[in-house]
Design an enzyme around this catalytic site. Structure first.
Site, PDB file in Angstrom:
ATOM      1  N   LYS A  78       0.862  -1.197   0.000  1.00 34.47           N
ATOM      2  CA  LYS A  78       0.000   0.000   0.000  1.00 34.47           C
ATOM      3  C   LYS A  78       0.893   1.240   0.000  1.00 34.47           C
ATOM      4  O   LYS A  78       1.583   1.516   0.978  1.00 34.47           O
ATOM      5  CB  LYS A  78      -0.895   0.038   1.243  1.00 34.47           C
ATOM      6  CG  LYS A  78      -1.906   1.189   1.150  1.00 34.47           C
ATOM      7  CD  LYS A  78      -2.607   1.477   2.459  1.00 34.47           C
ATOM      8  CE  LYS A  78      -1.891   2.492   3.297  1.00 34.47           C
ATOM      9  NZ  LYS A  78      -1.718   3.836   2.706  1.00 34.47           N
ATOM     10  N   GLU A  93      10.542   1.271   9.793  1.00 32.54           N
ATOM     11  CA  GLU A  93      11.481   2.329   9.369  1.00 32.54           C
ATOM     12  C   GLU A  93      10.779   3.648   9.649  1.00 32.54           C
ATOM     13  O   GLU A  93       9.901   4.058   8.899  1.00 32.54           O
ATOM     14  CB  GLU A  93      11.769   2.227   7.869  1.00 32.54           C
ATOM     15  CG  GLU A  93      12.428   0.955   7.422  1.00 32.54           C
ATOM     16  CD  GLU A  93      13.914   0.935   7.685  1.00 32.54           C
ATOM     17  OE1 GLU A  93      14.463   1.955   8.154  1.00 32.54           O
ATOM     18  OE2 GLU A  93      14.528  -0.119   7.463  1.00 32.54           O
ATOM     19  N   CYS A 138      13.834  10.955   5.496  1.00 35.59           N
ATOM     20  CA  CYS A 138      13.918  10.535   6.903  1.00 35.59           C
ATOM     21  C   CYS A 138      15.313  10.713   7.481  1.00 35.59           C
ATOM     22  O   CYS A 138      15.466  11.024   8.655  1.00 35.59           O
ATOM     23  CB  CYS A 138      13.484   9.083   7.019  1.00 35.59           C
ATOM     24  SG  CYS A 138      14.365   8.027   5.868  1.00 35.59           S
ATOM     25  N   GLU A 191      10.407  16.092  14.104  1.00 38.81           N
ATOM     26  CA  GLU A 191      10.771  16.028  12.694  1.00 38.81           C
ATOM     27  C   GLU A 191       9.990  17.109  11.933  1.00 38.81           C
ATOM     28  O   GLU A 191       8.771  17.177  12.049  1.00 38.81           O
ATOM     29  CB  GLU A 191      10.351  14.648  12.196  1.00 38.81           C
ATOM     30  CG  GLU A 191      11.118  14.160  11.041  1.00 38.81           C
ATOM     31  CD  GLU A 191      10.692  12.743  10.672  1.00 38.81           C
ATOM     32  OE1 GLU A 191       9.622  12.282  11.109  1.00 38.81           O
ATOM     33  OE2 GLU A 191      11.446  12.116   9.924  1.00 38.81           O
TER      34      GLU A 191
END
Ligand code: NAD
Length: 485
Positions: free
Chosen positions: A177, A251, A285, A385
């Site tokens: 997905k 992850e 990331c 982040e």
């Protein structure tokens, strides 16, 4: 008529979703509608995709020789390379990343299929010397069955390749997905998959968090590899635990430090930091979003970085993401843009703005490359982040202080260290808490080495041999060789 596929890809066919639900995506360049008819998978659709993957695993694919699997994977890799730019354009259209970056992502995806094709026929077991009791033991590595992946939107092709390629090399079948923010590029791979692989080997369903949840909680999916935020990672783990205890690898996010010592090549540190902060508009990331510079060189470093950022803001590098000259496009969507601007306001209130900090132009969700200094470590802009072209620069006096500041985060995905001293590089890389570290460089993952995090950046590895082992389970067979009585 849409010039791209919008349906689900199940059992080598594009099919409408039984759910009757659709995703809507807008182009962040001008807020124009890309499509409001992208099929979103519901329970019956996910069940159909899993059933197709299960049948393929029990059928032809599960019995295919590894060399044949490898050949098909290489063929698929070549086809991806050929179509890379065309397919990448679909991701650029929905999430605004520069076409060059996204096309490179499809190149990496092809490299991952080539790399893992090379490992498909090298999955060996072990034998142990029989004991005096006559126990002869064989250990073999076997595929798991129906494996799955859920991806973020920033580099869809890489996230797909990291999961699908080792899954197939190991002999599993797969359901993927993509993110609802970039649903079209990965889906377009369906047309290529159909030409190469038997039905059901790779299935692709679109949808949002609800679809992802159905996958994470599915009783017939044996493994799930997730790339996305730490918050969603926790939910995936929870769904897996509450359903069939499927294997999970995560992850997740990062807030990666870059530590620059006074003996470093300053020009190199500036140049690589720019790459590490601005690549894919800061939506990576592993981006080096917290920079720690030794006090004696901090003014020069900040000046160099600010000059570089200003050049980018005033030149061709930022703008229309469909142009090959563009490196920085708009932020992926309105929600993400608002989050970036909110954190920029936090930076302005709690630190000192060096450059940027504003929207660029009136149209499109563009943010000027931004530097803050003197932000306290406790500030949200240092701890959370941003996922945009924003960096905080801090100063340190000693090596010990630098390591302590670099590790003062819940994340542990990646890091950079700049120094000309090999012993310092080895000392510092040993103490920094991160899954990957680059010395005198910004970390860029390759197919042949494991990538992944520690702490709240997740667990499990993608890439390299470790990435293959995630998709294999070990069986030990004990044989009694003393059968004469
Ligand atoms: P996100 O967590 O919002 O979404 C990721 C995926 O999870 C999407 O496909 C989404 O539909 C799905 N999802 C959402 N809720 C779910 C649920 N309850 N159950 C199952 N699936 C669900 O993340 P994002 O905004 O798409 O991506 C940005 C994040 O991804 C950042 O934190 C970034 O650091 C991270 N990321 C990590 C890596 C890595 O390799 N470590 C690589 C790229 C991006």
């Amino acid at each position: 008529m849409a010039s791209f596929e919008t349906r689900l890809f199940i059992n080598n066919e594009f099919v409408d979703a039984k759910s009757g639900e659709y995703l809507t995506v807008y182009n962040p360049v001008d807020d124009s509608l890309v499509s409001d008819k992208i099929s979103s998978a519901g329970e019956a659709d996910v069940d159909a995709a899993v059933a197709a993957a299960k049948a393929a695993f029990k059928g032809d694919w599960g019995k295919t020789d590894p060399t044949v699997r490898a050949k098909k994977m290489r063929q698929f890799a070549d086809m991806i390379r050929e179509k890379a730019e065309e397919i990448a354009g679909l991701d650029t259209k929905t999430m605004g990343s520069a076409i060059g970056t996204q096309a490179m992502g499809y190149g990496v995806c092809a490299d991952l299929f080539d790399y893992y094709a090379g490992l498909a026929d090298k999955i060996h077991g072990e034998t142990s010397y029989p004991t005096s009791a006559g126990k002869y033991k064989i250990t073999q590595r076997e595929p798991i069955g129906v494996c799955s992946g859920i991806g973020a939107w920033n580099v869809s092709a890489v996230l797909f390749g990291w999961k699908a390629a080792p899954a197939l090399a190991a002999g599993n079948t797969f359901l993927y997905k993509p993110s609802e923010k970039a649903p079209l590029g990965t889906l377009a791979l369906g047309a290529l998959i159909k030409e190469v692989f038997p039905p059901g080997v790779i299935n692709i369903v679109n949808g949002g968090g609800k679809t992802g949840q159905l996958m994470a909680a599915h009783m017939e999916i044996r493994q799930i590899a997730f790339t996305g935020s730490t918050a969603t990672g926790r939910k995936i783990q929870e769904h897996a635990a509450k359903s069939n205890l499927k294997r999970v690898s995560l992850e997740l996010g990062g807030k990666s430090p870059s530590v620059i010592f006074e003996d470093a090549n300053l020009n190199l540190a500036v140049e690589k930091s720019m790459e590490g902060i601005l690549a894919n508009t800061g939506q990576i990331c592993a981006m080096a979003s917290r920079v720690f510079v030794q006090e004696s060189i901090s003014d020069k470093f900040i000046e160099g970085l600010a000059d570089g950022f200003k050049k980018v803001s005033s030149g061709d590098a930022i703008g229309d993401p469909t142009l090959k000259t563009t490196h920085i496009g708009p932020i992926a969507d309105k929600k993400q843009y608002e989050r970036v601007m909110e954190l920029i306001e936090v930076g302005k209130a709690e630190g000192k703005l060096v450059t940027g900090g504003v929207r660029r132009g009136k149209d499109g969700l563009y943010v000027e490359p931004t530097i803050f200094k003197q932000t306290p470590n406790t500030s949200r802009i240092v701890q959370e982040e941003v996922f945009g072209p924003v960096v905080t620069v801090h100063t340190f006096k000693t090596e010990e202080e630098a390591i302590e500041m670099a590790n003062d985060t819940v994340f542990g995905l990646s890091a950079c260290v700049y120094t000309e001293s090999i012993s310092r590089a080895l000392r510092v890389t040993r103490q920094i808490e991160a899954g990957t570290i680059a010395v005198n460089d910004w970390y860029f993952p390759g197919p042949d080495t494991p990538f992944g995090g520690i702490k709240q950046s997740g667990y499990g590895r993608e890439g390299g041999l470790e990435g293959l082992i995630e998709y294999l389970q070990t069986k030990t067979i004990q044989i009694n060789i003393n059968t004469t009585t």
